[in-house]
Design a protein around this motif. Structure first.
Motif, PDB file in Angstrom:
ATOM      1  N   THR A 135      97.367 -31.919  47.223  1.00  0.00           N
ATOM      2  CA  THR A 135      96.632 -32.861  46.385  1.00  0.00           C
ATOM      3  C   THR A 135      95.256 -32.300  46.072  1.00  0.00           C
ATOM      4  O   THR A 135      94.907 -31.192  46.495  1.00  0.00           O
ATOM      5  N   LEU A 136      94.462 -33.090  45.373  1.00  0.00           N
ATOM      6  CA  LEU A 136      93.100 -32.653  45.062  1.00  0.00           C
ATOM      7  C   LEU A 136      92.246 -32.508  46.308  1.00  0.00           C
ATOM      8  O   LEU A 136      91.256 -31.764  46.323  1.00  0.00           O
ATOM      9  N   LYS A 175     102.127 -15.565  42.448  1.00  0.00           N
ATOM     10  CA  LYS A 175     101.720 -15.630  43.854  1.00  0.00           C
ATOM     11  C   LYS A 175     100.193 -15.504  43.899  1.00  0.00           C
ATOM     12  O   LYS A 175      99.633 -14.410  43.896  1.00  0.00           O
ATOM     13  N   ILE A 176      99.522 -16.656  43.950  1.00  0.00           N
ATOM     14  CA  ILE A 176      98.057 -16.631  43.913  1.00  0.00           C
ATOM     15  C   ILE A 176      97.496 -17.203  45.215  1.00  0.00           C
ATOM     16  O   ILE A 176      97.222 -16.461  46.152  1.00  0.00           O
ATOM     17  N   ASP A 177      97.358 -18.512  45.296  1.00  0.00           N
ATOM     18  CA  ASP A 177      96.731 -19.096  46.489  1.00  0.00           C
ATOM     19  C   ASP A 177      97.057 -20.585  46.538  1.00  0.00           C
ATOM     20  O   ASP A 177      96.521 -21.371  45.761  1.00  0.00           O
ATOM     21  N   PRO A 181      91.186 -24.517  45.510  1.00  0.00           N
ATOM     22  CA  PRO A 181      90.708 -25.854  45.116  1.00  0.00           C
ATOM     23  C   PRO A 181      91.120 -26.248  43.698  1.00  0.00           C
ATOM     24  O   PRO A 181      91.183 -27.435  43.385  1.00  0.00           O
ATOM     25  N   ASN A 182      91.390 -25.271  42.854  1.00  0.00           N
ATOM     26  CA  ASN A 182      91.874 -25.549  41.495  1.00  0.00           C
ATOM     27  C   ASN A 182      93.400 -25.606  41.541  1.00  0.00           C
ATOM     28  O   ASN A 182      94.070 -24.604  41.807  1.00  0.00           O
ATOM     29  N   MET A 183      93.952 -26.774  41.257  1.00  0.00           N
ATOM     30  CA  MET A 183      95.401 -26.959  41.365  1.00  0.00           C
ATOM     31  C   MET A 183      96.174 -26.001  40.470  1.00  0.00           C
ATOM     32  O   MET A 183      97.314 -25.640  40.778  1.00  0.00           O
ATOM     33  N   ARG A 237      91.075 -22.147  32.702  1.00  0.00           N
ATOM     34  CA  ARG A 237      90.473 -20.860  32.402  1.00  0.00           C
ATOM     35  C   ARG A 237      90.598 -19.849  33.549  1.00  0.00           C
ATOM     36  O   ARG A 237      90.885 -18.666  33.298  1.00  0.00           O
ATOM     37  N   PRO A 238      90.407 -20.237  34.820  1.00  0.00           N
ATOM     38  CA  PRO A 238      90.601 -19.245  35.889  1.00  0.00           C
ATOM     39  C   PRO A 238      91.994 -18.631  35.898  1.00  0.00           C
ATOM     40  O   PRO A 238      92.148 -17.437  36.171  1.00  0.00           O
TER      41      PRO A 238
END
Length: 554
Positions: A135-136, A175-177, A181-183, A237-238
């Motif tokens: 979740t957030l 495969k990032i993370d 914190p950014n969903m 954007r990320p």
């Protein structure tokens, strides 16, 4: 940019500096709609930003369809979008482009990410994937399939490409993370299985890339320098940059976000707009009550006024709601300056002039009071006319400035008349007015010095053409019909459309081409319907009134 108009536009400042510093040799933008509906007023703003900035700075703008969701897309939407952009006055560089044209390249880059250990095939169901995502306020968890080997992932991806698995059975994820914190960065989906026929590629692909995976790479392929989008994509954007930085792309476009255009009394959700059509509230995507570009065009709005409005509201880094009265003002101002005048009687009442000779010549009137270049028009005139029933009273107080028994008014562009008698039917209703023409009053005050109380419009009986007139009002009664959890359907305006059959219009206006715009004197601005109008059976849509009637309601 419209001459004489300046507004806040942070993108203009940014681009000017990028060109001045040599950061980019030429600005390249793109307008990338999804072909899953008709464009609306918000898209008009995006069009004006992308095409307008490219035009202003000597750059190029391309039209590209991000067609990665074939089940909701159609050729109808593709054609309507091209027509809307062209109607607004913009030209795109080169051929129309499609995300689907790059499917082979995008798939190759998907395999590249797998080979680099930066993507994997996941077997989680959609419900399981939502649970694992977190979740957030809580981080997500790694999928149990995240540790598959490069070889296994590559094999599964190729089998997905071959159509071996069922819809929804597997997806390809970056495969990032999973604790990011950014969903959007929590192992986003790159490809999903969807065995759907595509309007451009047919049945060649059983898998389709997601918008997020395709969008940035398309920009890179096309050499876009400024990828301009609305503010809801800021959190994407990320991810946009992650793909650009982790793939062997030839250029590195940059994404910039601006606040989207929202207007009061309007909804722009394509799902909700489609519901209005499906439920029979409006007739189609181009119904003149719709906020679509096609609807505004059919309503009689002008491209120049829409572009002027988009420039007036500015381009900023924050969302907001613009009063739709500002758009209506832009339309009214443009039409007041440019629309020729004509006369149309909506509720005809016969007017007999006792002292008009049978061979009275036509009256010549200006097509526009201040635009001599628009020429003149010929108004047939005889002893039998029609006026609007609302413009006559047998008796009235001093506030009534139109025709009253024993009183005088001027016929627009013609004579002063005095009402002397009425004709009534068996029910006592007035069905005709008898009047005398005041000699010497054509274009001047009467010779006896008695000035008329007002001016009314008219049409000559034998030459007037019966017409259908559609009167439009705002579709919603509430300035924020879809706010919060409100049911937007509960705010529908029951008076949004009134159809008048048997109105009478002067012959020159009836003979006009579809999409010809007029000010029907004393009634408002109207347009000959682009679909239904013909000289034999004229149909006019009300564009807007002569003044803002909503200001007095609020």
């Amino acid at each position: 940019m419209e001459s004489g108009v300046t507004s806040n536009n942070f993108l203009r400042t940014l681009i000017a500096e990028d060109l001045r510093s040599g950061k980019v040799p030429q600005i390249v933008t793109r307008f990338p709609p999804e072909p899953n509906g008709y464009l609306h007023i918000g898209h008009a703003k995006s069009i004006s930003v992308n095409f307008g900035l490219a035009e202003e700075f000597g750059g190029i703008c391309r039209l590209r369809f991000d067609d990665t969701n074939p089940e909701k897309e159609s050729q109808e939407f593709i054609e309507s979008i091209q027509a809307d952009v062209a109607w607004l006055g913009y030209s795109w560089e080169g051929p129309v482009r499609f995300a689907s044209s790059y499917f082979d390249t995008l798939y190759g880059w998907a395999e590249y990410l797998v080979e680099q250990g930066k993507a994997y095939v996941d077997d989680l169901s959609p419900d399981e994937a939502r649970e694992y995502r977190g979740t957030l306020t809580e981080p997500g968890r790694n999928s149990p399939f995240r540790g598959r080997s490069v070889e296994e992932n590559l094999d599964l991806l190729r089998r997905m490409r071959a159509g071996e698995f069922a819809d929804g059975e597997r997806v390809l994820r970056a495969k990032i993370d999973m604790s990011h914190p950014n969903m959007n960065m929590r192992d986003p989906i790159l490809y999903r299985i969807r065995k759907a026929h595509h309007h451009q590629t047919g049945d060649a692909w059983p898998i389709y890339p997601t918008y997020d995976f395709a969008h940035g790479q398309e920009d890179a392929i096309e050499g876009v320098t400024h990828s301009i989008c609305t503010l809801e994509f800021e959190d994407h954007r990320p991810l946009y940059e992650w793909f650009i930085n982790n793939l062997p792309v030839e250029s590195k476009p940059r994404q910039y976000e601006f606040g989207r255009l929202n207007t009061s009394y309007t909804i722009t959700s394509k799902r909700k707009l489609k519901q209005l059509i499906d439920d029979g509230i409006v007739a189609s995507w181009d119904d003149p009550r719709m906020p679509t570009v096609a609807g505004m065009r059919r309503r009689g709005y002008t491209p120049a006024a829409i572009r002027h409005f988009c420039e007036m509201v500015g381009t900023s880094r924050s969302d907001g709601v613009v009063d739709v009265a500002m758009l209506e003002h832009a339309i009214r101002d443009d039409l007041n300056q440019n629309a020729p005048r004509a006369m149309c009687v909506l509720n005809p009442l016969k007017l007999t002039l006792r002292n008009v000779p049978e061979d009275h010549p036509a009256i010549t009137a200006a097509a526009h009071p201040s635009r001599e270049e628009l020429g003149q028009r010929s108004l047939p005139f005889s002893g039998e006319l029609f006026i609007d029933a609302e413009d006559f009273r047998e008796e009235a107080n001093k506030k009534f400035k139109r025709l009253v028994l024993g009183k005088r008014v001027r016929l627009r562009n013609a004579y002063v008349i005095e009402a002397v008698d009425v004709e009534k039917n068996a029910d006592g209703e007035v069905v005709g007015v008898i009047a005398d023409l005041i000699e010497g009053s054509l274009g001047n005050d009467p010779a006896d010095g008695i000035k008329p109380k007002g001016v009314i419009h008219w049409v000559e009986a034998s030459s007037a053409v019966p017409a259908t007139v559609r009167l439009y009002d705002r579709l919603f009664t509430d300035p924020a019909p879809d706010r919060g959890g409100a049911d937007f359907m509960s705010f529908l305006n029951p008076e949004s459309l009134k159809i008048i059959e048997g109105a009478l219009v002067e012959p020159d206006a009836a003979a006009a081409e579809p999409e010809s715009r007029f000010q029907f004197e004393r009634e408002g601005y109207f347009v000959a319907d682009r679909c239904d109008h013909s000289p034999e059976a004229p149909v006019f849509n009300q564009t807007i009134g002569l003044r803002d009637v909503w200001a007095s309601k609020s």
